[in-house]
Every structure is written in C-alpha cells, then in structure tokens.
Scaffold this motif. Structure first.
Motif, PDB file in Angstrom:
ATOM      1  N   ALA A 361       0.847  -1.204   0.000  1.00 45.98           N
ATOM      2  CA  ALA A 361       0.000   0.000   0.000  1.00 45.98           C
ATOM      3  C   ALA A 361       0.873   1.241   0.000  1.00 45.98           C
ATOM      4  O   ALA A 361       1.236   1.770   1.046  1.00 45.98           O
ATOM      5  N   ILE A 362       1.236   1.704  -1.182  1.00 44.56           N
ATOM      6  CA  ILE A 362       2.015   2.932  -1.303  1.00 44.56           C
ATOM      7  C   ILE A 362       1.230   3.924  -2.139  1.00 44.56           C
ATOM      8  O   ILE A 362       0.476   3.549  -3.037  1.00 44.56           O
ATOM      9  N   ARG A 363       1.386   5.189  -1.826  1.00 43.57           N
ATOM     10  CA  ARG A 363       0.662   6.226  -2.557  1.00 43.57           C
ATOM     11  C   ARG A 363       1.574   7.027  -3.473  1.00 43.57           C
ATOM     12  O   ARG A 363       1.099   7.721  -4.365  1.00 43.57           O
ATOM     13  N   THR A 364       2.886   6.979  -3.228  1.00 40.39           N
ATOM     14  CA  THR A 364       3.816   7.725  -4.075  1.00 40.39           C
ATOM     15  C   THR A 364       5.006   6.840  -4.427  1.00 40.39           C
ATOM     16  O   THR A 364       5.343   5.902  -3.702  1.00 40.39           O
ATOM     17  N   VAL A 365       5.625   7.157  -5.555  1.00 39.99           N
ATOM     18  CA  VAL A 365       6.877   6.515  -5.942  1.00 39.99           C
ATOM     19  C   VAL A 365       7.849   7.601  -6.382  1.00 39.99           C
ATOM     20  O   VAL A 365       7.445   8.642  -6.920  1.00 39.99           O
ATOM     21  N   LEU A 366       9.120   7.370  -6.141  1.00 36.98           N
ATOM     22  CA  LEU A 366      10.162   8.250  -6.659  1.00 36.98           C
ATOM     23  C   LEU A 366      10.504   7.770  -8.059  1.00 36.98           C
ATOM     24  O   LEU A 366      10.843   6.597  -8.258  1.00 36.98           O
ATOM     25  N   THR A 367      10.408   8.655  -9.028  1.00 37.71           N
ATOM     26  CA  THR A 367      10.616   8.267 -10.415  1.00 37.71           C
ATOM     27  C   THR A 367      11.091   9.482 -11.201  1.00 37.71           C
ATOM     28  O   THR A 367      11.409  10.526 -10.618  1.00 37.71           O
ATOM     29  N   THR A 368      11.159   9.367 -12.511  1.00 39.63           N
ATOM     30  CA  THR A 368      11.555  10.506 -13.339  1.00 39.63           C
ATOM     31  C   THR A 368      10.331  11.331 -13.720  1.00 39.63           C
ATOM     32  O   THR A 368       9.207  10.817 -13.770  1.00 39.63           O
ATOM     33  N   ASP A 369      10.568  12.604 -14.012  1.00 40.76           N
ATOM     34  CA  ASP A 369       9.456  13.444 -14.454  1.00 40.76           C
ATOM     35  C   ASP A 369       8.856  12.918 -15.751  1.00 40.76           C
ATOM     36  O   ASP A 369       7.647  13.066 -15.994  1.00 40.76           O
ATOM     37  N   TYR A 370       9.671  12.271 -16.588  1.00 41.32           N
ATOM     38  CA  TYR A 370       9.153  11.702 -17.834  1.00 41.32           C
ATOM     39  C   TYR A 370       8.116  10.618 -17.551  1.00 41.32           C
ATOM     40  O   TYR A 370       7.004  10.642 -18.102  1.00 41.32           O
ATOM     41  N   LEU A 371       8.453   9.654 -16.688  1.00 43.17           N
ATOM     42  CA  LEU A 371       7.492   8.595 -16.370  1.00 43.17           C
ATOM     43  C   LEU A 371       6.270   9.159 -15.661  1.00 43.17           C
ATOM     44  O   LEU A 371       5.131   8.765 -15.947  1.00 43.17           O
ATOM     45  N   ALA A 372       6.499  10.087 -14.740  1.00 41.04           N
ATOM     46  CA  ALA A 372       5.386  10.639 -13.965  1.00 41.04           C
ATOM     47  C   ALA A 372       4.402  11.391 -14.855  1.00 41.04           C
ATOM     48  O   ALA A 372       3.183  11.202 -14.759  1.00 41.04           O
ATOM     49  N   ASP A 373       4.920  12.247 -15.729  1.00 47.99           N
ATOM     50  CA  ASP A 373       4.044  13.072 -16.560  1.00 47.99           C
ATOM     51  C   ASP A 373       3.373  12.262 -17.664  1.00 47.99           C
ATOM     52  O   ASP A 373       2.212  12.506 -18.007  1.00 47.99           O
ATOM     53  N   SER A 374       4.096  11.297 -18.225  1.00 49.27           N
ATOM     54  CA  SER A 374       3.581  10.579 -19.388  1.00 49.27           C
ATOM     55  C   SER A 374       2.699   9.394 -19.026  1.00 49.27           C
ATOM     56  O   SER A 374       1.797   9.040 -19.790  1.00 49.27           O
ATOM     57  N   PHE A 375       2.934   8.777 -17.855  1.00 48.97           N
ATOM     58  CA  PHE A 375       2.251   7.514 -17.573  1.00 48.97           C
ATOM     59  C   PHE A 375       1.617   7.418 -16.186  1.00 48.97           C
ATOM     60  O   PHE A 375       0.876   6.476 -15.926  1.00 48.97           O
ATOM     61  N   LEU A 376       1.902   8.376 -15.295  1.00 50.99           N
ATOM     62  CA  LEU A 376       1.403   8.255 -13.922  1.00 50.99           C
ATOM     63  C   LEU A 376       0.500   9.414 -13.512  1.00 50.99           C
ATOM     64  O   LEU A 376       0.256   9.618 -12.326  1.00 50.99           O
ATOM     65  N   GLY A 377       0.016  10.161 -14.464  1.00 46.20           N
ATOM     66  CA  GLY A 377      -0.968  11.191 -14.157  1.00 46.20           C
ATOM     67  C   GLY A 377      -0.421  12.576 -13.916  1.00 46.20           C
ATOM     68  O   GLY A 377      -1.170  13.555 -13.885  1.00 46.20           O
ATOM     69  N   GLY A 378       0.890  12.716 -13.681  1.00 42.42           N
ATOM     70  CA  GLY A 378       1.502  14.034 -13.601  1.00 42.42           C
ATOM     71  C   GLY A 378       1.355  14.768 -12.286  1.00 42.42           C
ATOM     72  O   GLY A 378       1.744  15.937 -12.191  1.00 42.42           O
ATOM     73  N   ARG A 379       0.814  14.138 -11.239  1.00 42.51           N
ATOM     74  CA  ARG A 379       0.737  14.792  -9.921  1.00 42.51           C
ATOM     75  C   ARG A 379       2.034  14.499  -9.175  1.00 42.51           C
ATOM     76  O   ARG A 379       2.280  13.376  -8.746  1.00 42.51           O
ATOM     77  N   THR A 380       2.879  15.501  -9.022  1.00 41.41           N
ATOM     78  CA  THR A 380       4.218  15.282  -8.482  1.00 41.41           C
ATOM     79  C   THR A 380       4.639  16.411  -7.554  1.00 41.41           C
ATOM     80  O   THR A 380       4.041  17.487  -7.542  1.00 41.41           O
ATOM     81  N   HIS A 381       5.704  16.153  -6.795  1.00 38.92           N
ATOM     82  CA  HIS A 381       6.478  17.231  -6.182  1.00 38.92           C
ATOM     83  C   HIS A 381       7.952  16.873  -6.316  1.00 38.92           C
ATOM     84  O   HIS A 381       8.332  15.696  -6.364  1.00 38.92           O
TER      85      HIS A 381
END
Length: 411
Positions: A361-381
């Motif tokens: 049960a995790i709500r966030t992952v550390l990843t690249t802005d490319y993966l986050a914006d293109s495939f994970l919905g783009g909600r980041t900090h």
C-alpha cells in the motif's frame, strides 16, 4: 545545383552521436550529387552534443545535407521548426481534428522512376514522446494510413518508399500488410538486425544507428535493390563542412573534461546500465526516504568506461536531463502494483524497482518526471535532484559495502 537522383540513402537513430562525425558527414556530402538523402527519425538527443549544443549541430546537418525527414520520438518538437517542418513527412500523425501534422509524402524522380517517399511513426514510439510535447497530437494506425495514401496517389507514381520509425519487427508486419511498398527503411530499432529482409516483393532494410552507417536503395531491372553499409573512414573533409566540424570539435573538447574518478566496479568496462540503476534505486530508496523507486532501464544508455568519468560519458549515460520527482499514484494503481508495473514495462521497457516487490500500500513513488508526466498522471512534487546527479554520485563514490568500517573512538 540540378540534382538527378539515382538512389536513396537513409540514416536512422543518429541520436546526436557526433564524436566521430566526419565519415558520416563526408559521405552524405559526396552522396548528395546523385542521391536523395533521408532520415528515419531520432536524429536528435542521446549525447552531450545535444545537451550542450541545444540542437544547433543537428539542425545544421539536417538542413544542409538532407532532403526528407521522418519524425522520431526523440526531438519531436524540433520537427515543427519551420525549416525542418518543411522537410518532414508523416502519413499517420494528426492533430485533434484529424488534420495532418506534416506533409504526408514527397513525389520525386529516382533512377527514371516516379517515386513516393512517405513516413510513419509507430504508436509505441509516438507514446514514448513526453506527454507535454504531444498535446493535441494523435497517431493513427500505420497500415491504414499507408493504404489511404496509396489509394490517393497510386496513379501518379511507380514506386513506394516508406521511412518508418516503428522498429524492424513492426516493419516486417507492415510490409506483409502493405505489399505495394517497394522498400521500407526501418528505424527505432536499436538492434543489430539490418536486413535487407524480403517480405513478398518488399524489402525492409536499416542503416546502423548512431551515425555508424546507412541503408541504400536503388532501382534495378524488375524492382529495387537494397543494402546496409558502414560509413568509410576519411582523412579529410570537404571545405563546406569545416565550420560545422569546428563547432563539433569545440563541444567535443568540453565533453572530454573529467568530472571524477570512477568507482572500482565501473572502471574499464562497458557500463551495465541495469546494475547501475539498481544501485541508484537502492540508494534513493534509503537515502531520500521514498516509499518506493521506479525507474525505466532505457533512461540510461550503455557506454564504454575507462578510469575517469568524463562529462561526455555522463551526458551519454543519462542524455535526457530527467528530473527526479515524487509521483502520486493514480487511485486505480495505489493497490494494483503488478498491473501498474506490467503496463509501464509495456510502454517503456524493463523496469528497476526498489524495494522489490513493492510494498502493498504505497501512494507515491520516486521516479523521473518523464514517467510521472507521461504515464502516472503528472501529480508530483520535486525530489530536489536529477537522475544525472544520482548517476554521477554512484559512479564516482565507493560502494557502501566497501566503505571503511567505524573503528570507534581512539582517544
């Protein structure tokens, strides 16, 4: 100069590899006298020449030596620059209304035959374009798009040449579905499969990537011949290319500068990018306190390393300038991690995760802005660091297990 084309010369996936550019540039310069010069995409991005030159070298090469371009997923925005846009063709990229983003084809005389040159970008390649760069853009089915163009123009031409940025295996399928194509020049492959492979009467062929070689097709009795060739070494280059080579040399000198001594496990070897990513993911997981880390293997490139890490090495290993971010998982993915990882791997290739398996049960992952914006919905900090910084730190720092143990207070 009134050029009369006898053949077609095609490069692909050059990826700004200008470290030994003279053979490619000299050959293309000479070939222009009787050859149509084309590229199958991804001419931009992939080395420090792009990062430091910001596309100036690539733009100069394309506008001075090439005739027709296929767009690739890397450097997608460059194909909309006025000069390059006029050179680019693509039959299956449209805007939201269905209007073509580029001219769909060129019709030229090659070896006394009326030839159509068109291009396609595969859906996988299109979806690999950062989402912010393709807002309002769509990709259509390559087979349907090619058939539609053929039905509109078949009465005008004798032969069909396709510049494809889809992958060699996909191009074999394309050739089977579109037997009217005479030659498919393949791109987006990054494999040693060059062809030519014959599918019915269609030839599928690819030049070597990274500026090492090219494919050529020319008319022969009863059809077309195609082959893949290496650029030959040269001892001198035409005077017309001197200024361009001077600029390449200037950036090359910057890239040769050292940015650290390599850690022992990475010295004098071809970099194992998965091993490096696994070490990076492990350190980020513990060092930044992330619930989990998810990185794609293709975020890094393999290079040959010596004992020192040069700026060129570093920018070749991580050529894309990815920022690390904490990405909030979409609600549907917060529990179904296996499905999420499977979907990501299908889109971007093999993944490295830490810890493995992911916590339930995790709500966030550390990843690249490319993966986050293109495939994970783009909600980041922001995580406050770049992937390239993590690469540099791991490559030039002793592995944790080799650090000298604490020997206590010796007072």
């Amino acid at each position: 100069m009134n050029r009369q084309f006898r053949k077609i010369v095609a490069t692909t996936d050059v990826h700004s590899a200008f470290g030994s550019a003279a053979p490619m540039l000299a050959h293309l310069h000479a070939a222009r006298s009787d050859s149509l010069i084309v590229d199958c995409g991804d001419f931009f991005e992939g080395s420090g020449f792009y990062r430091l030159g910001e596309g100036r070298i690539e733009r100069a090469v394309l506008t001075s030596l090439y005739d027709v371009l296929a767009p690739g997923n890397h450097g997608w925005p460059h194909y909309f620059e006025p000069q390059l846009h006029r050179m680019t063709v693509c039959a299956n990229a449209t805007d939201d209304s269905g209007a073509p983003l580029f001219d769909r084809l060129r019709v030229l005389d090659v070896g006394g035959r009326r030839v159509t040159v068109t291009a396609l970008i595969g859906p996988q390649a299109f979806n690999a374009i950062p989402s912010t760069q393709r807002v309002g853009h769509r990709v259509g089915d390559p087979v349907q798009a090619l058939r539609a163009v053929m039905l509109e123009h078949h009465h005008r031409v004798d032969a069909w040449m396709v510049l494809s940025h889809s992958g060699f295996e996909e191009d074999l399928k394309l050739a089977e579905s579109c037997p009217f194509a005479d030659v498919v020049f393949a791109g987006h492959c990054h494999s040693d499969v060059l062809g030519p492979a014959r599918v019915g009467d269609t030839l599928v062929v690819k030049g070597r990537e990274l500026g090492a070689g090219y494919a050529v097709a020319e008319p022969v009795d009863g059809g077309w011949a195609a082959r893949s060739c290496l650029f030959a070494d040269v001892t001198e280059v035409p005077r017309d290319l001197a200024a361009l080579l001077d600029e390449i040399s200037s950036i090359d000198q910057q890239l040769r500068g050292s940015v650290g001594t390599l850690s022992e496990p990475y010295r004098n070897t071809s970099l194992d990018r998965r091993r490096l990513l696994e070490e990076i993911a492990g350190r980020l997981h513990t060092g930044l306190g992330a619930d989990a880390v998810v990185l794609n293997e293709t975020a890094l490139r393999t290079v040959r390393l010596g004992t020192a890490l040069s700026l060129g090495n570093l920018l070749a290993i991580e050529p894309f300038g990815n920022q690390l971010v904490h990405a909030f998982l979409p609600e549907k993915d917060a529990q179904g991690h296996d499905e999420l990882l499977s979907r990501l791997a299908e889109d971007v290739g093999p993944l490295v995760v830490a810890p493995a398996p992911l916590p339930p049960a995790i709500r966030t992952v550390l990843t690249t802005d490319y993966l986050a914006d293109s495939f994970l919905g783009g909600r980041t900090h922001q995580a406050g660091t770049r992937l390239g910084q993590a690469v540099h730190h791991v490559l030039t720092s002793p592995p944790p297990e080799s650090a000298e143990p604490d020997k206590g207070d010796r007072r």
